[in-house]
Design an enzyme around this catalytic site. Structure first.
Site, PDB file in Angstrom:
ATOM      1  N   ASP A   1     -21.271 -50.962  61.161  1.00  0.00           N
ATOM      2  CA  ASP A   1     -20.347 -51.894  60.681  1.00  0.00           C
ATOM      3  C   ASP A   1     -18.854 -51.530  60.973  1.00  0.00           C
ATOM      4  O   ASP A   1     -17.912 -51.419  60.367  1.00  0.00           O
ATOM      5  CB  ASP A   1     -20.130 -51.909  59.130  1.00  0.00           C
ATOM      6  CG  ASP A   1     -21.602 -52.295  58.314  1.00  0.00           C
ATOM      7  OD1 ASP A   1     -22.214 -53.188  58.952  1.00  0.00           O
ATOM      8  OD2 ASP A   1     -22.175 -51.584  57.912  1.00  0.00           O
ATOM      9  N   GLU A   2     -18.929 -50.863  62.489  1.00  0.00           N
ATOM     10  CA  GLU A   2     -17.502 -50.466  63.012  1.00  0.00           C
ATOM     11  C   GLU A   2     -16.681 -51.582  63.335  1.00  0.00           C
ATOM     12  O   GLU A   2     -15.508 -51.319  63.630  1.00  0.00           O
ATOM     13  CB  GLU A   2     -17.609 -49.399  64.058  1.00  0.00           C
ATOM     14  CG  GLU A   2     -18.256 -48.038  63.402  1.00  0.00           C
ATOM     15  CD  GLU A   2     -19.786 -48.228  63.701  1.00  0.00           C
ATOM     16  OE1 GLU A   2     -20.519 -49.206  64.008  1.00  0.00           O
ATOM     17  OE2 GLU A   2     -20.783 -47.058  63.466  1.00  0.00           O
TER      18      GLU A   2
ATOM     19  N   LYS B   1     -18.236 -53.580  65.959  1.00  0.00           N
ATOM     20  CA  LYS B   1     -18.500 -53.684  67.471  1.00  0.00           C
ATOM     21  C   LYS B   1     -18.611 -55.062  68.180  1.00  0.00           C
ATOM     22  O   LYS B   1     -18.161 -55.259  69.063  1.00  0.00           O
ATOM     23  CB  LYS B   1     -19.723 -53.086  67.569  1.00  0.00           C
ATOM     24  CG  LYS B   1     -20.075 -51.667  67.135  1.00  0.00           C
ATOM     25  CD  LYS B   1     -21.510 -51.200  67.400  1.00  0.00           C
ATOM     26  CE  LYS B   1     -22.488 -51.852  66.224  1.00  0.00           C
ATOM     27  NZ  LYS B   1     -22.078 -51.320  64.836  1.00  0.00           N
TER      28      LYS B   1
ATOM     29  N   LYS C   1     -16.788 -57.593  67.613  1.00  0.00           N
ATOM     30  CA  LYS C   1     -15.310 -58.153  68.187  1.00  0.00           C
ATOM     31  C   LYS C   1     -15.048 -57.665  69.641  1.00  0.00           C
ATOM     32  O   LYS C   1     -14.812 -58.445  70.279  1.00  0.00           O
ATOM     33  CB  LYS C   1     -14.275 -57.763  67.183  1.00  0.00           C
ATOM     34  CG  LYS C   1     -12.944 -58.152  67.651  1.00  0.00           C
ATOM     35  CD  LYS C   1     -11.623 -57.846  66.490  1.00  0.00           C
ATOM     36  CE  LYS C   1     -10.642 -57.393  67.173  1.00  0.00           C
ATOM     37  NZ  LYS C   1      -9.632 -56.859  65.970  1.00  0.00           N
TER      38      LYS C   1
ATOM     39  N   GLY D   1     -25.163 -56.844  61.968  1.00  0.00           N
ATOM     40  CA  GLY D   1     -24.606 -57.920  61.388  1.00  0.00           C
ATOM     41  C   GLY D   1     -23.200 -58.216  61.745  1.00  0.00           C
ATOM     42  O   GLY D   1     -22.035 -57.973  61.166  1.00  0.00           O
ATOM     43  N   HIS D   2     -23.051 -58.543  62.992  1.00  0.00           N
ATOM     44  CA  HIS D   2     -21.894 -58.766  63.749  1.00  0.00           C
ATOM     45  C   HIS D   2     -21.229 -60.054  63.343  1.00  0.00           C
ATOM     46  O   HIS D   2     -21.745 -61.158  63.189  1.00  0.00           O
ATOM     47  CB  HIS D   2     -21.890 -58.948  65.269  1.00  0.00           C
ATOM     48  CG  HIS D   2     -22.592 -57.557  66.061  1.00  0.00           C
ATOM     49  ND1 HIS D   2     -22.300 -56.426  65.469  1.00  0.00           N
ATOM     50  CD2 HIS D   2     -23.704 -57.456  66.787  1.00  0.00           C
ATOM     51  CE1 HIS D   2     -22.845 -55.499  66.266  1.00  0.00           C
ATOM     52  NE2 HIS D   2     -23.668 -56.100  66.984  1.00  0.00           N
TER      53      HIS D   2
ATOM     54  N   ARG E   1     -49.211 -48.634  67.985  1.00  0.00           N
ATOM     55  CA  ARG E   1     -49.754 -49.476  68.749  1.00  0.00           C
ATOM     56  C   ARG E   1     -50.606 -50.551  68.531  1.00  0.00           C
ATOM     57  O   ARG E   1     -51.615 -50.946  69.257  1.00  0.00           O
ATOM     58  CB  ARG E   1     -50.576 -48.525  69.876  1.00  0.00           C
ATOM     59  CG  ARG E   1     -49.638 -47.911  70.788  1.00  0.00           C
ATOM     60  CD  ARG E   1     -50.125 -46.721  71.432  1.00  0.00           C
ATOM     61  NE  ARG E   1     -50.464 -45.557  70.471  1.00  0.00           N
ATOM     62  CZ  ARG E   1     -51.058 -44.466  70.801  1.00  0.00           C
ATOM     63  NH1 ARG E   1     -51.666 -44.329  71.946  1.00  0.00           N
ATOM     64  NH2 ARG E   1     -51.303 -43.703  69.635  1.00  0.00           N
TER      65      ARG E   1
ATOM     66  N   GLN F   1     -26.244 -51.231  64.900  1.00  0.00           N
ATOM     67  CA  GLN F   1     -26.065 -49.775  64.058  1.00  0.00           C
ATOM     68  C   GLN F   1     -25.130 -48.742  64.758  1.00  0.00           C
ATOM     69  O   GLN F   1     -24.066 -49.171  65.586  1.00  0.00           O
ATOM     70  CB  GLN F   1     -27.348 -49.356  63.754  1.00  0.00           C
ATOM     71  CG  GLN F   1     -28.453 -50.197  62.919  1.00  0.00           C
ATOM     72  CD  GLN F   1     -29.034 -51.284  63.986  1.00  0.00           C
ATOM     73  OE1 GLN F   1     -29.852 -50.938  64.698  1.00  0.00           O
ATOM     74  NE2 GLN F   1     -29.107 -52.878  63.521  1.00  0.00           N
TER      75      GLN F   1
ATOM     76  N   GLY G   1     -24.479 -58.212  51.698  1.00  0.00           N
ATOM     77  CA  GLY G   1     -23.311 -58.324  50.809  1.00  0.00           C
ATOM     78  C   GLY G   1     -23.162 -56.934  49.917  1.00  0.00           C
ATOM     79  O   GLY G   1     -22.473 -56.889  49.075  1.00  0.00           O
TER      80      GLY G   1
ATOM     81  N   LEU H   1      -7.506 -50.227  61.974  1.00  0.00           N
ATOM     82  CA  LEU H   1      -6.220 -49.284  61.452  1.00  0.00           C
ATOM     83  C   LEU H   1      -5.184 -49.963  60.608  1.00  0.00           C
ATOM     84  O   LEU H   1      -4.698 -49.186  59.729  1.00  0.00           O
ATOM     85  CB  LEU H   1      -5.634 -49.062  63.032  1.00  0.00           C
ATOM     86  CG  LEU H   1      -4.524 -47.803  62.886  1.00  0.00           C
ATOM     87  CD1 LEU H   1      -4.903 -46.638  62.432  1.00  0.00           C
ATOM     88  CD2 LEU H   1      -3.617 -47.842  64.162  1.00  0.00           C
TER      89      LEU H   1
HETATM   90  P1  GTP Z   1     -23.211 -53.750  62.913  1.00  0.00           P
HETATM   91  O1  GTP Z   1     -23.879 -53.915  64.061  1.00  0.00           O
HETATM   92  O2  GTP Z   1     -24.123 -54.339  61.549  1.00  0.00           O
HETATM   93  O3  GTP Z   1     -22.917 -52.295  62.403  1.00  0.00           O
HETATM   94  O4  GTP Z   1     -21.898 -54.580  62.847  1.00  0.00           O
HETATM   95  P2  GTP Z   1     -20.321 -54.458  63.575  1.00  0.00           P
HETATM   96  O5  GTP Z   1     -20.279 -52.919  64.059  1.00  0.00           O
HETATM   97  O6  GTP Z   1     -20.422 -55.415  64.757  1.00  0.00           O
HETATM   98  O7  GTP Z   1     -19.512 -54.779  62.530  1.00  0.00           O
HETATM   99  P3  GTP Z   1     -18.818 -56.212  62.052  1.00  0.00           P
HETATM  100  O8  GTP Z   1     -18.733 -57.146  63.146  1.00  0.00           O
HETATM  101  O9  GTP Z   1     -19.685 -56.839  60.902  1.00  0.00           O
HETATM  102  O10 GTP Z   1     -17.516 -55.876  61.479  1.00  0.00           O
HETATM  103  C1  GTP Z   1     -17.219 -55.692  60.289  1.00  0.00           C
HETATM  104  C2  GTP Z   1     -16.108 -56.357  59.880  1.00  0.00           C
HETATM  105  O11 GTP Z   1     -14.730 -55.731  60.269  1.00  0.00           O
HETATM  106  C3  GTP Z   1     -15.847 -57.907  60.406  1.00  0.00           C
HETATM  107  O12 GTP Z   1     -15.786 -58.557  59.295  1.00  0.00           O
HETATM  108  C4  GTP Z   1     -14.693 -57.915  61.283  1.00  0.00           C
HETATM  109  O13 GTP Z   1     -14.260 -59.086  61.523  1.00  0.00           O
HETATM  110  C5  GTP Z   1     -14.009 -56.807  60.778  1.00  0.00           C
HETATM  111  N1  GTP Z   1     -12.828 -56.246  61.825  1.00  0.00           N
HETATM  112  C6  GTP Z   1     -13.497 -56.017  62.977  1.00  0.00           C
HETATM  113  N2  GTP Z   1     -12.368 -55.228  63.549  1.00  0.00           N
HETATM  114  C7  GTP Z   1     -11.235 -55.327  62.559  1.00  0.00           C
HETATM  115  C8  GTP Z   1      -9.834 -54.726  62.502  1.00  0.00           C
HETATM  116  O14 GTP Z   1      -9.427 -54.165  63.545  1.00  0.00           O
HETATM  117  N3  GTP Z   1      -9.190 -55.048  61.189  1.00  0.00           N
HETATM  118  C9  GTP Z   1      -9.848 -55.690  60.318  1.00  0.00           C
HETATM  119  N4  GTP Z   1      -9.091 -55.726  59.163  1.00  0.00           N
HETATM  120  N5  GTP Z   1     -11.009 -56.071  60.209  1.00  0.00           N
HETATM  121  C10 GTP Z   1     -11.690 -55.973  61.722  1.00  0.00           C
END
Ligand code: GTP
Length: 455
Positions: A43-44, A46, A48, A70-71, A174, A254, A332, A362
């Site tokens: 959930d970092e 990635k 975006k 969950g991107h 397997r 992940q 959720g 940030l």
């Molecule tokens: P996983 O593969 O499940 O780990 O997902 P992920 O790493 O792609 O994370 P995800 O796309 O779910 O991003 C988490 C949330 O952070 C989303 O709602 C994004 O829109 C949001 N997000 C991404 N970058 C930023 C940022 O720089 N600032 C803010 N406020 N939100 C961000």
């Protein structure tokens, strides 16, 4: 569908928000095969970065995991898309999306995602390829996930209950069923019967009989027909694309701290979300791998159980959770929140050899008067721990040494140039670079595509 479209990797002279800036140089200079991997517990953000970079790559490929990723990405009009299996390059019309052999594919979920994209005007036909070697994840794998978790009682892993672990278990012992098996409907029922009988003999209360098999086979006959145009030998497609000098972006799901080998075992996922998983999950040679961008949140979050040395319990954790909207896209579930953990990040950089980092969210720290950075791990007697401990007990007992940095108390969400960030925010970024020894090239200051600073 097996052939790759002509190269579209001609970089635009404009940045994501339409104005010229140094971002384009950063993106242009990424190597032919590049990857975006998570550095923490997922959930970092990635999705975006992948979505932004995808505009400059011919192929975006997933190599591991399944619908437990969950991107969340936004299109040019700001419409939100939550993707689970389809690679994040899908919003860029010219990009070919590959679901590699290392991915586990839940077909009902994949078709639901494709239908959702198509009903929002995103064309998927001929743009998504699914590896014939990928394993099929059935609904019963999700049932087994739940049954296993309830057996573990108090020491449950906290999985997303998407059936990922049980499906990978079948792959490893397997008796799994692969996408290519859908092309042989004469032997498919037998294989499925073997799998289902195995589950029924293992779990009391798992209902199984001839009617269940018949229904499932009928369903998969229809899926097989629908999937046929998407099926490809993706090992060939990707390697031919490499020979043709096409640009390939690998989208990790992940993150390293959830890696089956390097993560906080057993509170991990069942695949390899680190650099090694790219080669095994796509069938490409290590020497073709170039730049890897590690995505790291400006603080730390974790879903489910497991060690979390820099966790902030109570009110402080709640503040970060609400400021950062830290609730799972897939489930959720509220995420546990804490300070950025440099010891874990250094370990992750060591394993993956990142060429740069993307520091995300940030902006979420903007209201804090001061920010803590977990800079090192120490034993109870004060001696420094040199690396990330393998043992859960060691992780639970260690002490984290913190540095306290000033906050910036200013909204930074509209900042687009690094030099325009408040001094304290730049100090924070630069201290991270100094501690981990990897440059931060991208800084997220908001969820939107344009909310990115190139450093
Ligand atoms: P996983 O593969 O499940 O780990 O997902 P992920 O790493 O792609 O994370 P995800 O796309 O779910 O991003 C988490 C949330 O952070 C989303 O709602 C994004 O829109 C949001 N997000 C991404 N970058 C930023 C940022 O720089 N600032 C803010 N406020 N939100 C961000």
């Amino acid at each position: 569908v097996c052939s790759v479209k002509p190269s579209i990797a001609t970089p635009s002279p404009l940045s994501v928000d339409g104005s010229p800036n140094q971002g384009i140089n950063r993106i242009e200079s990424l190597t032919q095969v590049s990857g975006v991997l998570g550095c923490q517990w997922g959930d970092e953000g990635k999705g975006k970065l992948v979505d932004i970079l995808a505009q400059h790559f011919d192929i975006v490929a997933r190599c591991q995991g399944g619908a437990n990723a969950g991107h969340t990405i936004y299109n040019a009009e700001g419409k939100k898309f939550a993707l689970h299996l389809v690679p994040s390059g899908i919003l860029n019309e010219e990009t070919l999306c590959v679901i590699g052999n290392g991915v586990v594919v839940h077909l009902p979920g994949l078709f639901k995602e494709i239908d959702g994209l198509q009903s929002n005007g995103v064309s998927c036909k001929g743009r998504i390829l699914v590896s014939d070697r990928a394993h099929l994840l059935f609904d019963f794998h999700q049932v087994v996930d739940g049954l296993r978790e309830s057996e573990l009682a108090k020491s449950f892993i906290g999985t997303t209950k998407r059936g990922i672990g049980p499906c990978y278990s079948n792959k490893v012992i397997r008796n799994g069923i692969r996408v290519s098996d859908l092309r042989h409907m004469d032997t498919f029922p037998q294989k499925l019967d073997l799998l289902l009988s195995d589950v029924a003999s293992r779990f009391r209360g798992f209902e199984y009989g001839p009617h269940v098999l018949k229904e499932e086979v009928e369903k998969y006959k229809r899926f097989a027909e629908r999937l046929e145009p998407f099926i490809a030998d993706t090992v060939l497609v990707v390697n031919e694309a490499i020979s043709e000098k096409k640009k390939i972006l690998v989208e990790g799901g992940q993150a390293t701290m959830l890696d089956i080998d390097f993560g906080t075992y057993p509170f991990v996922t069942s695949s390899s979300p680190s650099a090694g998983g790219i080669c095994t999950g796509l069938g490409i040679a290590p020497r073709v791998l170039g730049d890897l961008v590690g995505v790291v949140k400006a603080y730390t979050t974790r879903v489910g159980s497991g060690p979390f040395p820099t966790e902030i319990l109570g009110h402080g954790g709640d503040l970060l959770r609400f400021a950062g909207q830290e609730f799972g896209t897939t489930t959720g579930r509220p995420r546990r929140c804490g300070w950025l953990d440099i010891a874990a990040l250094k370990y992750c950089c060591q394993i993956n050899g990142f060429s740069s980092l993307n520091l995300t969210k940030l902006d979420v720290l903007s209201d804090l008067p001061e920010i803590q950075l977990g800079v090192a791990y120490k034993q109870i007697d004060g001696t420094q721990i040199k690396s990330f401990p393998a043992d859960l007990r060691d992780l639970e007992q260690l002490k984290v040494e913190y540095e306290v940095l000033p906050g910036w108390k200013t909204d930074i969400s509209s900042v687009r140039n690094y030099s325009d960030l408040p001094k304290a925010a730049r100090q924070y970024v630069e201290r991270i670079e100094e501690l981990v020894g990897v440059p931060v090239h991208y800084i997220g200051v908001g969820p939107g595509r344009d909310a990115l600073i190139y450093k």
